[in-house]
Design a protein around this motif. Sequence first.
Motif, short mmCIF file in Angstrom:
data_model
loop_
_atom_site.label_atom_id
_atom_site.label_comp_id
_atom_site.label_asym_id
_atom_site.label_seq_id
_atom_site.Cartn_x
_atom_site.Cartn_y
_atom_site.Cartn_z
N HIS A 73 0.82 -1.22 0.00
CA HIS A 73 0.00 0.00 0.00
C HIS A 73 0.85 1.26 0.00
O HIS A 73 0.40 2.32 -0.45
CB HIS A 73 -0.97 0.00 1.19
N ASP A 76 1.57 2.64 -3.60
CA ASP A 76 0.53 3.44 -4.25
C ASP A 76 0.79 4.93 -4.12
O ASP A 76 0.39 5.72 -4.99
CB ASP A 76 -0.84 3.15 -3.63
N ARG A 336 -7.41 2.42 2.16
CA ARG A 336 -6.38 1.84 1.30
C ARG A 336 -5.90 0.50 1.86
O ARG A 336 -5.70 -0.47 1.11
CB ARG A 336 -5.20 2.81 1.14
N SER A 337 -5.71 0.42 3.15
CA SER A 337 -5.27 -0.84 3.74
C SER A 337 -6.37 -1.90 3.67
O SER A 337 -6.07 -3.09 3.50
CB SER A 337 -4.85 -0.62 5.19
N TRP A 340 -6.22 -3.46 0.28
CA TRP A 340 -5.09 -4.35 0.08
C TRP A 340 -5.15 -5.60 0.94
O TRP A 340 -4.86 -6.71 0.46
CB TRP A 340 -3.77 -3.60 0.38
N PRO A 474 -6.58 -2.17 -5.10
CA PRO A 474 -5.15 -2.20 -5.32
C PRO A 474 -4.74 -2.70 -6.70
O PRO A 474 -5.32 -3.62 -7.23
CB PRO A 474 -4.66 -3.18 -4.26
#
Length: 568
Positions: A73, A76, A336-337, A340, A474
């Motif tokens: 992550h 990105d 975001r995490s 992913w 992702p």
Amino acid sequence: HVEAGALRLCALYDGVLRVALAPEGSEELLDEHAAVVPVGGNVSAISNGDSVQMLFNWLVQGQGDLVMMALPHHLDVLKGARFAKQLSFTTLKGRMHAVIGSIWRMHEALPPLVWTASRPIAHDKVDAVRSALHADSNKPLEAVDPYGAGKELGALARLVLIADELDESQIASKIRQRLAGALEQWLSTLHTADPLLYEPTYGGVVSSNSLRDSMADFGNGYFNDHHFCYGYFLYAAAVVGKGNATWLSKWADAVLHLYRDIANPKADALYPAARHKDFFVGHSWASGLFASVSGRNQESSSESVNAYYGAALLGKVLGDVRLRDFGRLLLATEMRSAWWYWQVDSSVIYPKPFSDNMLATNVWSTKVDASTWFGSNVEYQFGIQIIPITPLTEKLLRHNWLKAARGRWKNAIETCSEQWRAFLLAADSLVDEEAASAAWNAAQKLSLFDNGNSKTNMLYFLSTRGPPPPPRPPTLPLLPSQQLIAPKTMSQQPAKILEPQEYHDVKLSVMAALLASAPFAGLLLVLSYVHSCVRRRRSHRTSSTADRSQVVEFEASDYTQLSNRGSA
């Protein structure tokens, strides 16, 4: 010295001993950077409009350029970073890649803060939503624990916003008044069944029952799931404040105790900074003070996202840019995490056969589970990553993940309880327009809902669907050997949302990732870290004056009035 492949210590040693797993072709790189050792790190952030620059400033000992490992992550959002392609390791969270340099600059887009869906209610569905709203307007508040009560408050808040959108002003006012009164019960001493108190040892707001019994209220007294719980409160308070500035002005101090409990931008006399957040792995840990052989854990990525959604909305209605954008930073990194490490649509992160589950239901420091704390039913596994249903749900649940994972949960729609069926129908409605139409028809037949949901909220969500959005991360970025992209200059007036502060959790997260996949290397890193902590060496190389000047400290006076209130 080394004898027959064994390292022998012949005398007392005072210093740093570095050992690394060396993939083929990496020895020269490791030797070149062996002299500089990480001993800690600072995290800081500055927002500018709808973006934020977050800095990891690694504190080092020795001379030369530091080599540290980045998770998927990070790739990105890292800007201006130099990558060393010849050094990478497979870990619990996927492949880590080597980054050269003691300062990481990450540019994250901040999610827009919306109260309503991105599309209006479909014209032919308005009457059904309005009818459900009238039926749900007296939705009871029955839970006496803070988590259950929080979910019910969040459900009422959704009714208020839907009533606002439908121009049902009388219903909106009635429910908003009920919601305000219920919040006041919790924010004062009026709630006699399980009042909230300030716990001074670890600095936080806890329920009375959980102080007497560590397992009561889902471990609230041990700081378990605080962000899940209080995120609902913050969301509800923001919704009340949106339509009642007088109430917000009166109760802001008390509500901010809950904000500071889970999303404090800076440690102060009463609360730590961002209690649950792990800035290195990007997501939060929910388990509080409860110990486990597998380390920390978090199950519901969606409730964690909801916590910071509520925090950001509260900052918005308060007109406080720092609180708003710090909430958005926590929200953006949490999402975001989740994309992913929870939403699995390939074997990039987790190998087969685990990746065939299509999700990680509970992410730990050193393992991942497909099952929930309360059962292994498919509807539990996926539903706990969906609740609660809000306008943010569509942004959190990636279309490409839902489409790939549909085979895992589609059949459960017909067999699971109605309470869980609603969440699966919400997910199904995001796959395509045909599924959205079928979900709408199925939802008409539902009569039982989770206490954090309602028929009105369900029908509203389904009536505001449209064509699937374009795919979102992702996607594994390409890694050139050197990537020299100059960070954008902040030309507008920035908002300083996170002061540089020593952050040992960054390094602890790296250790946990290595321990999960390479125990020998991870153990050596732990030993190196313990040694540096015991020695408390301060020969750290810091960032330049220009880097430090980008962030201004929060002044103690910012929270003077709040600090005088010892309980929520």
